[in-house]
Design a protein around this motif. Structure first.
Motif, mmCIF file in Angstrom:
data_model
loop_
_atom_site.group_PDB
_atom_site.id
_atom_site.type_symbol
_atom_site.label_atom_id
_atom_site.label_comp_id
_atom_site.label_asym_id
_atom_site.label_seq_id
_atom_site.Cartn_x
_atom_site.Cartn_y
_atom_site.Cartn_z
ATOM 1 N N ILE A 49 31.621 -29.536 8.618
ATOM 2 C CA ILE A 49 32.109 -28.141 9.044
ATOM 3 C C ILE A 49 33.256 -27.967 9.828
ATOM 4 O O ILE A 49 33.797 -26.890 10.276
ATOM 5 C CB ILE A 49 30.422 -27.844 9.325
ATOM 6 N N THR A 106 24.951 -21.694 5.006
ATOM 7 C CA THR A 106 25.358 -23.158 5.179
ATOM 8 C C THR A 106 24.559 -23.639 6.500
ATOM 9 O O THR A 106 24.368 -24.686 6.012
ATOM 10 C CB THR A 106 27.054 -23.104 5.241
ATOM 11 N N PRO A 121 33.209 -21.375 8.808
ATOM 12 C CA PRO A 121 32.874 -23.085 9.175
ATOM 13 C C PRO A 121 32.641 -22.549 11.086
ATOM 14 O O PRO A 121 31.749 -22.815 11.701
ATOM 15 C CB PRO A 121 34.258 -23.531 9.681
#
Length: 328
Positions: free
Chosen positions: A110, A90, A190
């Motif tokens: 995020i 990510t 995250p």
């Protein structure tokens, strides 16, 4: 007031606040280990750490913390296996692949997910994910799949693999270490992605331009230039993500199953150390052996996270001076 006086005043305030923070942390650590010392002195260090029975309210009580330690380690490893690749991927996408408009949307999203209340994630796992695993996924894996494998008539598939699915893929309860790992993954990704994205973005643009000028394409530049140059920050992101997993309380308390046994399979319940402290501290009589045992669990958890912090600091210092192709 002269600027020298203002500067000294600000310096004094900052130093005082920093020193107060260190003193408070040291006092907390001293209190934690002072309360934990009694259980290790009374029951023995080896018997407490490697004992296989955690029955603090029985007569006589047992304070073996090994099931709690293994519950924490198992859930942490299972979560890390899923969260670290997702978090790093990510971060690479946001920092290197996504265009500016997508990045402006994903980055705050995020960071918002990183601050999502863990009790909500635990509640979601308890009322949504756990029933799906036990009511929908379990019959499919332990009943339908073995029947399909037996119908093939192929020696290994219809016998060994079908029996394995029938025995091992039955999920007695959705509250187990797999559900806890799934929810903790949502909590950890995250954190890892946000810190790793900052580390990737901090790599000087000149590194990328030099790579492109030598004929490298985008993915070669990411893999061979950007990631090696940011390995310090990426390592810190991973370790802080693991620290988040280890110290998380509400999610494991709500969905890990709560059984103080050593898990042997993905669908076994467990009672990680934070959930044991949260679930039992209110019921432990003050200054009882159970009370000191829970502080002992807290001391082990503190040492676990402290070691992770030392590793993070070591890696950060070791690779801070790394430049492309050489160490300076």
């Amino acid at each position: 007031m002269k600027w020298q006086t203002k500067e000294k005043t600000v310096e004094l305030i900052v130093s005082t606040v920093g020193l107060a923070s260190v003193i408070i942390l040291l006092l907390i650590g001293f209190f934690l280990f002072r309360e934990a010392f009694y259980i290790f002195y009374k029951a023995g260090v080896a018997k407490v750490i490697f004992g296989s029975e955690w029955y603090p309210t029985y007569d006589p009580p047992s304070f073996g913390m090994f099931p709690l330690i293994m519950g924490t380690v198992t859930v942490t490893v299972l979560t890390a296996v899923m969260a670290i690749p997702l978090g790093l991927a990510t971060a690479v996408y946001i920092a290197e692949v996504a265009n500016h408009r997508v990045k402006e949307i994903l980055k705050p999203l995020i960071e918002m997910l990183a601050s999502f209340p863990s009790v909500v994630l635990g509640f979601f796992g308890m009322v949504i994910i756990a029933p799906i695993l036990s009511n929908w996924l379990s019959p499919m894996l332990s009943e339908t799949l073995p029947e399909l494998l037996r119908s093939t008539g192929i020696p290994f598939l219809s016998t060994t693999l079908a029996d394995f699915c029938y025995d091992k893929l039955f999920i007695a309860s959705g509250l187990n270490i797999s559900t806890a790992a799934l929810m903790l993954m949502v909590r950890a990704v995250p954190v890892i992605a946000s810190i790793a994205e900052d580390a990737l973005t901090a790599v000087p643009r000149t590194y990328r331009e030099a790579s492109y000028s030598l004929g490298a394409d985008k993915w070669e530049t990411i893999w061979k230039v950007v990631i090696p140059a940011s390995v310090s920050g990426l390592s810190v992101a991973v370790i802080l993500g693991i620290g988040t997993i280890v110290g998380e309380t509400m999610i494991v308390l709500m969905v890990a199953g709560g059984a103080a046994v050593v898990p042997h399979w993905f669908f076994d319940p467990a009672r990680p150390m934070p959930s044991a402290i949260a679930a039992e501290m209110a019921e432990a009589p003050y200054q009882s052996l159970h009370y000191h045992a829970l502080f002992g669990v807290g001391a082990l958890l503190f040492l676990f996270t402290f070691v992770l912090s030392l590793i993070s600091d070591f890696i950060s210092r070791k690779y801070r001076a790394v430049r492309i192709g050489e160490k300076v």
